[in-house]
Motif scaffolding. Structure first.
Motif, PDB file in Angstrom:
ATOM      1  N   THR A 154      30.571  49.835  45.633  1.00  0.00           N
ATOM      2  CA  THR A 154      31.828  49.586  46.741  1.00  0.00           C
ATOM      3  C   THR A 154      33.059  48.967  46.951  1.00  0.00           C
ATOM      4  OG1 THR A 154      30.117  49.951  48.641  1.00  0.00           O
ATOM      5  CG2 THR A 154      31.854  49.922  49.547  1.00  0.00           C
ATOM      6  N   LEU A 155      32.432  47.740  47.458  1.00  0.00           N
ATOM      7  CA  LEU A 155      33.315  46.712  47.099  1.00  0.00           C
ATOM      8  C   LEU A 155      34.505  47.074  45.413  1.00  0.00           C
ATOM      9  CD1 LEU A 155      31.298  43.577  46.551  1.00  0.00           C
ATOM     10  CD2 LEU A 155      32.578  44.086  48.222  1.00  0.00           C
ATOM     11  N   ALA A 156      34.186  47.055  44.076  1.00  0.00           N
ATOM     12  CA  ALA A 156      35.255  47.868  43.463  1.00  0.00           C
ATOM     13  C   ALA A 156      35.864  48.768  44.187  1.00  0.00           C
ATOM     14  CB  ALA A 156      34.381  48.165  42.153  1.00  0.00           C
ATOM     15  N   ALA A 157      35.460  49.736  44.718  1.00  0.00           N
ATOM     16  CA  ALA A 157      36.163  51.012  44.722  1.00  0.00           C
ATOM     17  C   ALA A 157      37.259  50.392  46.485  1.00  0.00           C
ATOM     18  CB  ALA A 157      35.304  51.629  46.301  1.00  0.00           C
ATOM     19  N   LEU A 179      35.327  43.662  38.781  1.00  0.00           N
ATOM     20  CA  LEU A 179      34.620  43.228  39.899  1.00  0.00           C
ATOM     21  C   LEU A 179      33.805  41.692  39.676  1.00  0.00           C
ATOM     22  CD1 LEU A 179      33.541  43.649  42.595  1.00  0.00           C
ATOM     23  CD2 LEU A 179      32.210  44.709  42.281  1.00  0.00           C
ATOM     24  N   TYR A 180      32.409  42.616  38.328  1.00  0.00           N
ATOM     25  CA  TYR A 180      31.088  41.534  38.080  1.00  0.00           C
ATOM     26  C   TYR A 180      32.356  40.111  37.625  1.00  0.00           C
ATOM     27  CZ  TYR A 180      28.566  45.521  37.925  1.00  0.00           C
ATOM     28  OH  TYR A 180      27.454  47.000  39.039  1.00  0.00           O
ATOM     29  N   ALA A 235      24.237  43.046  39.587  1.00  0.00           N
ATOM     30  CA  ALA A 235      24.436  44.283  39.333  1.00  0.00           C
ATOM     31  C   ALA A 235      23.454  44.982  39.886  1.00  0.00           C
ATOM     32  CB  ALA A 235      25.042  44.338  38.574  1.00  0.00           C
ATOM     33  N   GLY A 236      23.563  46.219  40.539  1.00  0.00           N
ATOM     34  CA  GLY A 236      22.612  47.637  40.946  1.00  0.00           C
ATOM     35  C   GLY A 236      21.692  46.947  42.302  1.00  0.00           C
ATOM     36  N   VAL A 237      22.084  46.101  42.776  1.00  0.00           N
ATOM     37  CA  VAL A 237      20.999  45.764  44.518  1.00  0.00           C
ATOM     38  C   VAL A 237      22.258  45.493  45.187  1.00  0.00           C
ATOM     39  CG1 VAL A 237      19.858  43.856  45.333  1.00  0.00           C
ATOM     40  CG2 VAL A 237      19.955  44.348  42.607  1.00  0.00           C
ATOM     41  N   GLY A 238      23.416  44.381  44.905  1.00  0.00           N
ATOM     42  CA  GLY A 238      24.548  44.368  46.253  1.00  0.00           C
ATOM     43  C   GLY A 238      24.581  42.873  46.243  1.00  0.00           C
ATOM     44  N   TYR A 273      25.184  41.780  55.513  1.00  0.00           N
ATOM     45  CA  TYR A 273      23.888  42.951  55.171  1.00  0.00           C
ATOM     46  C   TYR A 273      24.496  43.089  53.425  1.00  0.00           C
ATOM     47  CZ  TYR A 273      21.602  43.660  59.250  1.00  0.00           C
ATOM     48  OH  TYR A 273      21.370  42.898  60.393  1.00  0.00           O
ATOM     49  N   PRO A 274      23.816  42.442  52.958  1.00  0.00           N
ATOM     50  CA  PRO A 274      24.152  43.313  50.895  1.00  0.00           C
ATOM     51  C   PRO A 274      25.255  45.011  50.751  1.00  0.00           C
ATOM     52  CG  PRO A 274      22.245  42.168  51.232  1.00  0.00           C
ATOM     53  CD  PRO A 274      22.110  42.697  52.726  1.00  0.00           C
ATOM     54  N   VAL A 275      26.205  44.547  50.207  1.00  0.00           N
ATOM     55  CA  VAL A 275      26.955  45.879  49.409  1.00  0.00           C
ATOM     56  C   VAL A 275      27.412  45.426  48.241  1.00  0.00           C
ATOM     57  CG1 VAL A 275      29.089  44.390  49.953  1.00  0.00           C
ATOM     58  CG2 VAL A 275      29.729  46.364  50.401  1.00  0.00           C
ATOM     59  N   SER A 276      27.476  47.023  47.874  1.00  0.00           N
ATOM     60  CA  SER A 276      26.691  47.885  46.903  1.00  0.00           C
ATOM     61  C   SER A 276      28.216  47.121  45.344  1.00  0.00           C
ATOM     62  CB  SER A 276      27.066  49.188  46.202  1.00  0.00           C
ATOM     63  OG  SER A 276      27.505  49.489  46.465  1.00  0.00           O
TER      64      SER A 276
END
Length: 229
Positions: free
Chosen positions: A25-28, A37-38, A55-58, A19-22
């Motif tokens: 979370t990925l950057a951390a 990350l972007y 961005a902002g959705v996941g 499922y979509p991950v924010s």
């Protein structure tokens, strides 16, 4: 960690999520900023990765995307090269040709600084105890496995006795000394193992086996786990 390694790790993280991950979370998990990350997401999308989201959705990696060779780590490249050379040296003619072709493609698209010269490779494949390179039976066995069709052949056992078998092929093992076929034997009504060098008059039948090979493979593996060592 280099950026190439980070991009590879980002792809592996995305593969773990259904499922979509924010982005946060990925950057951390990567230990980088959201801005970095972007940029990484945009780079992967530019290389053909099917990453949906914003961005902002996941973000979600859609199935079916294969990492390009550029994204392979050094260890993965070594593994691919060594494995391809083993098959090229010890496989039957059709499989050996396919392996050489695949290795050539891999080497041709690697970055120049990571490209290996086949004549100066450090990882080499040694000889085996048997000669299987010209065994055309292996090509037939692989065809039967792919098409899930029954095999008919004569088989000479260790005592020299010859029997006729009809087998639902499950797996083909490339061992150091011999090649072994595992399959469901209609005559014995059980899973059996057959040395390829003892098989003769091998024919692929028109009949498909009544169950999928994947299901049979699962049953065979379970039986092997229960077999005394």
């Amino acid at each position: 960690m280099t950026r190439t390694e980070r991009l590879l790790q980002l792809m592996q993280i995305l593969r773990r999520h259904r499922y979509p991950v924010s982005g946060a979370t990925l950057a951390a998990e990567l230990g980088i900023s959201l801005r970095s990350l972007y940029r990484d997401i945009a780079t992967l999308q530019g290389q053909g990765a099917r990453i949906e989201g914003e961005a902002g959705v996941g973000y979600l990696l859609l199935p079916g995307y294969l990492l390009p060779p550029l994204m392979f780590s050094d260890e993965e490249i070594d593994a691919l090269v060594l494995g391809s050379r083993w098959v090229a040296q010890h496989g039957d003619p059709a499989l050996a040709a396919a392996s050489r072709s695949a290795l050539s493609r891999i080497l041709s698209v690697l970055p120049e600084e990571r490209r290996q010269d086949p004549d100066s490779a450090a990882l080499l494949v040694g000889p085996t105890g048997g000669d299987h390179a010209d065994d055309s039976r292996l090509t037939l066995l692989r065809q039967a496995l792919r098409s899930e069709r029954k095999l008919a052949f004569g088989y000479r056992d260790a005592r020299g006795e010859v029997t006729q078998r009809t087998v639902w092929p499950v797996a083909l093992g490339y061992f150091e000394q011999v090649r072994m076929l595992a399959g469901w034997c209609e005559q014995r009504q059980a899973f059996r193992h057959f040395r390829v060098d003892r098989m003769h008059d091998v024919r692929i039948l028109d009949d498909r086996y009544p169950r999928h090979r994947r299901q049979l493979l699962h049953e065979w593996r379970r039986q092997e786990q229960l077999r005394p060592q």
